[in-house]
Motif scaffolding. Sequence first.
Motif, mmCIF file in Angstrom:
data_model
loop_
_atom_site.group_PDB
_atom_site.id
_atom_site.type_symbol
_atom_site.label_atom_id
_atom_site.label_comp_id
_atom_site.label_asym_id
_atom_site.label_seq_id
_atom_site.Cartn_x
_atom_site.Cartn_y
_atom_site.Cartn_z
ATOM 1 N N MET A 1 0.842 -1.182 0.000
ATOM 2 C CA MET A 1 0.000 0.000 0.000
ATOM 3 C C MET A 1 0.882 1.238 0.000
ATOM 4 S SD MET A 1 -3.073 0.671 2.623
ATOM 5 C CE MET A 1 -4.074 2.095 2.515
ATOM 6 N N GLU A 2 0.559 2.169 -0.844
ATOM 7 C CA GLU A 2 1.367 3.371 -0.978
ATOM 8 C C GLU A 2 1.036 4.370 0.135
ATOM 9 O OE1 GLU A 2 2.081 6.819 -4.259
ATOM 10 O OE2 GLU A 2 1.600 4.816 -4.961
ATOM 11 N N GLU A 3 2.042 5.123 0.506
ATOM 12 C CA GLU A 3 1.862 6.120 1.556
ATOM 13 C C GLU A 3 1.019 7.285 1.053
ATOM 14 O OE1 GLU A 3 5.645 6.247 4.449
ATOM 15 O OE2 GLU A 3 6.018 6.985 2.423
ATOM 16 N N SER A 4 0.217 7.847 1.963
ATOM 17 C CA SER A 4 -0.576 9.015 1.613
ATOM 18 C C SER A 4 0.309 10.261 1.639
ATOM 19 C CB SER A 4 -1.737 9.174 2.595
ATOM 20 O OG SER A 4 -1.237 9.535 3.869
ATOM 21 N N GLN A 5 -0.213 11.330 1.101
ATOM 22 C CA GLN A 5 0.541 12.594 1.106
ATOM 23 C C GLN A 5 0.826 13.043 2.534
ATOM 24 O OE1 GLN A 5 1.993 12.827 -1.729
ATOM 25 N NE2 GLN A 5 1.525 14.980 -2.031
ATOM 26 N N ARG A 6 -0.131 12.855 3.417
ATOM 27 C CA ARG A 6 0.049 13.255 4.820
ATOM 28 C C ARG A 6 1.180 12.450 5.472
ATOM 29 N NH1 ARG A 6 -0.010 17.280 8.131
ATOM 30 N NH2 ARG A 6 -0.646 16.763 10.228
ATOM 31 N N GLN A 7 1.214 11.157 5.225
ATOM 32 C CA GLN A 7 2.281 10.317 5.772
ATOM 33 C C GLN A 7 3.643 10.769 5.260
ATOM 34 O OE1 GLN A 7 0.165 6.638 4.523
ATOM 35 N NE2 GLN A 7 1.160 5.761 6.317
ATOM 36 N N LYS A 8 3.727 11.052 3.966
ATOM 37 C CA LYS A 8 4.993 11.503 3.386
ATOM 38 C C LYS A 8 5.431 12.841 3.973
ATOM 39 C CE LYS A 8 4.314 9.159 -1.015
ATOM 40 N NZ LYS A 8 4.053 9.333 -2.446
ATOM 41 N N LYS A 9 4.481 13.737 4.172
ATOM 42 C CA LYS A 9 4.796 15.058 4.702
ATOM 43 C C LYS A 9 5.304 14.961 6.139
ATOM 44 C CE LYS A 9 2.230 18.339 3.154
ATOM 45 N NZ LYS A 9 1.132 19.282 2.897
ATOM 46 N N ILE A 10 4.628 14.168 6.950
ATOM 47 C CA ILE A 10 5.055 13.986 8.343
ATOM 48 C C ILE A 10 6.416 13.306 8.387
ATOM 49 C CG2 ILE A 10 4.542 12.707 10.467
ATOM 50 C CD1 ILE A 10 1.592 13.340 9.956
ATOM 51 N N ALA A 11 6.625 12.317 7.536
ATOM 52 C CA ALA A 11 7.919 11.623 7.500
ATOM 53 C C ALA A 11 9.047 12.577 7.135
ATOM 54 C CB ALA A 11 7.864 10.464 6.508
ATOM 55 N N SER A 12 8.816 13.470 6.190
ATOM 56 C CA SER A 12 9.882 14.402 5.800
ATOM 57 C C SER A 12 10.164 15.419 6.892
ATOM 58 C CB SER A 12 9.532 15.097 4.482
ATOM 59 O OG SER A 12 8.456 15.980 4.650
ATOM 60 N N VAL A 13 9.136 15.877 7.593
ATOM 61 C CA VAL A 13 9.341 16.808 8.712
ATOM 62 C C VAL A 13 10.139 16.127 9.819
ATOM 63 C CG1 VAL A 13 8.145 18.016 10.591
ATOM 64 C CG2 VAL A 13 7.323 18.243 8.254
ATOM 65 N N LEU A 14 9.754 14.895 10.160
ATOM 66 C CA LEU A 14 10.471 14.156 11.206
ATOM 67 C C LEU A 14 11.913 13.876 10.797
ATOM 68 C CD1 LEU A 14 7.762 11.599 12.350
ATOM 69 C CD2 LEU A 14 8.515 13.646 13.538
ATOM 70 N N LYS A 15 12.118 13.494 9.560
ATOM 71 C CA LYS A 15 13.463 13.166 9.080
ATOM 72 C C LYS A 15 14.384 14.375 9.194
ATOM 73 C CE LYS A 15 15.833 11.290 5.051
ATOM 74 N NZ LYS A 15 15.678 10.753 3.709
ATOM 75 N N ARG A 16 13.907 15.528 8.748
ATOM 76 C CA ARG A 16 14.722 16.747 8.772
ATOM 77 C C ARG A 16 15.105 17.121 10.206
ATOM 78 N NH1 ARG A 16 11.178 20.515 6.861
ATOM 79 N NH2 ARG A 16 10.657 21.004 9.008
ATOM 80 N N ASP A 17 14.149 17.088 11.112
ATOM 81 C CA ASP A 17 14.423 17.501 12.481
ATOM 82 C C ASP A 17 15.186 16.440 13.274
ATOM 83 O OD1 ASP A 17 13.337 20.006 12.192
ATOM 84 O OD2 ASP A 17 11.328 19.380 12.779
ATOM 85 N N LEU A 18 14.955 15.169 12.965
ATOM 86 C CA LEU A 18 15.669 14.096 13.674
ATOM 87 C C LEU A 18 17.170 14.141 13.419
ATOM 88 C CD1 LEU A 18 13.463 10.908 13.517
ATOM 89 C CD2 LEU A 18 14.650 11.768 15.506
ATOM 90 N N VAL A 19 17.556 14.481 12.201
ATOM 91 C CA VAL A 19 18.986 14.586 11.887
ATOM 92 C C VAL A 19 19.636 15.611 12.803
ATOM 93 C CG1 VAL A 19 20.649 15.316 10.132
ATOM 94 C CG2 VAL A 19 18.761 13.825 9.503
ATOM 95 N N ASN A 20 19.006 16.763 12.942
ATOM 96 C CA ASN A 20 19.561 17.818 13.800
ATOM 97 C C ASN A 20 19.615 17.392 15.256
ATOM 98 O OD1 ASN A 20 19.790 19.490 11.559
ATOM 99 N ND2 ASN A 20 17.785 20.398 11.881
ATOM 100 N N LYS A 42 9.334 5.985 8.089
ATOM 101 C CA LYS A 42 8.049 5.467 7.609
ATOM 102 C C LYS A 42 7.025 5.661 8.709
ATOM 103 C CE LYS A 42 9.274 2.151 4.135
ATOM 104 N NZ LYS A 42 8.489 2.673 3.041
ATOM 105 N N VAL A 43 5.929 6.313 8.373
ATOM 106 C CA VAL A 43 4.866 6.599 9.329
ATOM 107 C C VAL A 43 3.684 5.684 9.020
ATOM 108 C CG1 VAL A 43 3.373 8.405 10.269
ATOM 109 C CG2 VAL A 43 5.642 8.994 9.450
ATOM 110 N N THR A 44 3.091 5.109 10.070
ATOM 111 C CA THR A 44 1.943 4.220 9.875
ATOM 112 C C THR A 44 0.733 5.006 9.392
ATOM 113 O OG1 THR A 44 1.322 4.441 12.196
ATOM 114 C CG2 THR A 44 2.710 2.560 11.608
ATOM 115 N N VAL A 45 -0.264 4.280 8.905
ATOM 116 C CA VAL A 45 -1.458 4.905 8.338
ATOM 117 C C VAL A 45 -2.183 5.767 9.365
ATOM 118 C CG1 VAL A 45 -3.693 4.427 7.258
ATOM 119 C CG2 VAL A 45 -1.727 3.019 6.690
ATOM 120 N N ASP A 46 -2.244 5.303 10.622
ATOM 121 C CA ASP A 46 -2.934 6.076 11.656
ATOM 122 C C ASP A 46 -2.042 7.155 12.280
ATOM 123 O OD1 ASP A 46 -1.234 4.468 13.077
ATOM 124 O OD2 ASP A 46 -2.751 3.716 14.467
ATOM 125 N N LEU A 47 -0.827 7.328 11.764
ATOM 126 C CA LEU A 47 0.120 8.371 12.181
ATOM 127 C C LEU A 47 0.544 8.251 13.640
ATOM 128 C CD1 LEU A 47 -1.605 11.432 10.453
ATOM 129 C CD2 LEU A 47 0.072 9.878 9.482
#
Length: 131
Positions: A1-20, A42-47
């Motif tokens: 199952m492909e990730e939703s736009q919301r999942q991708k957006k949250i994953a990118s926000v978390l990835k950027r801040d987690l590195v720092n 990777k963020v689950t469907v229920d976030l």
Amino acid sequence: MEESQRQKKIASVLKRDLVNVLQGAATRGGMQGVIISVSQVKVTVDLSIAKVYLSIFPNKKAAELLEGIKSNAHLIKHELAQRTKHQLRRMPQLEFFIDDSLEYIDQIEQSLKGKDNPISNPDLLGKRKKS
């Protein structure tokens, strides 16, 4: 199952801040010369859960650092929540894993260049554990 736009957006926000957060914590903790990068989130469907895959250099410190990161997951989650409070309503639970894909690729390359060819003898490469 492909990730939703919301999942991708949250994953990118978390990835950027987690590195720092992680690289800053390693530097403050006196671990000079250690590079921690977040290769994938990777963020689950229920976030509610975010699986974070880390690449740690040098590899010999990876297991030790992963244990330290897992034991301080609540502090990391709190700092992330402070950084993302205007972007996320709820912070997902963080689960950390070592991303061993680069090591696996390197092992395949070394095997193909050397005498031990995994194509002729597939038992040479260990089974990869999926998480």
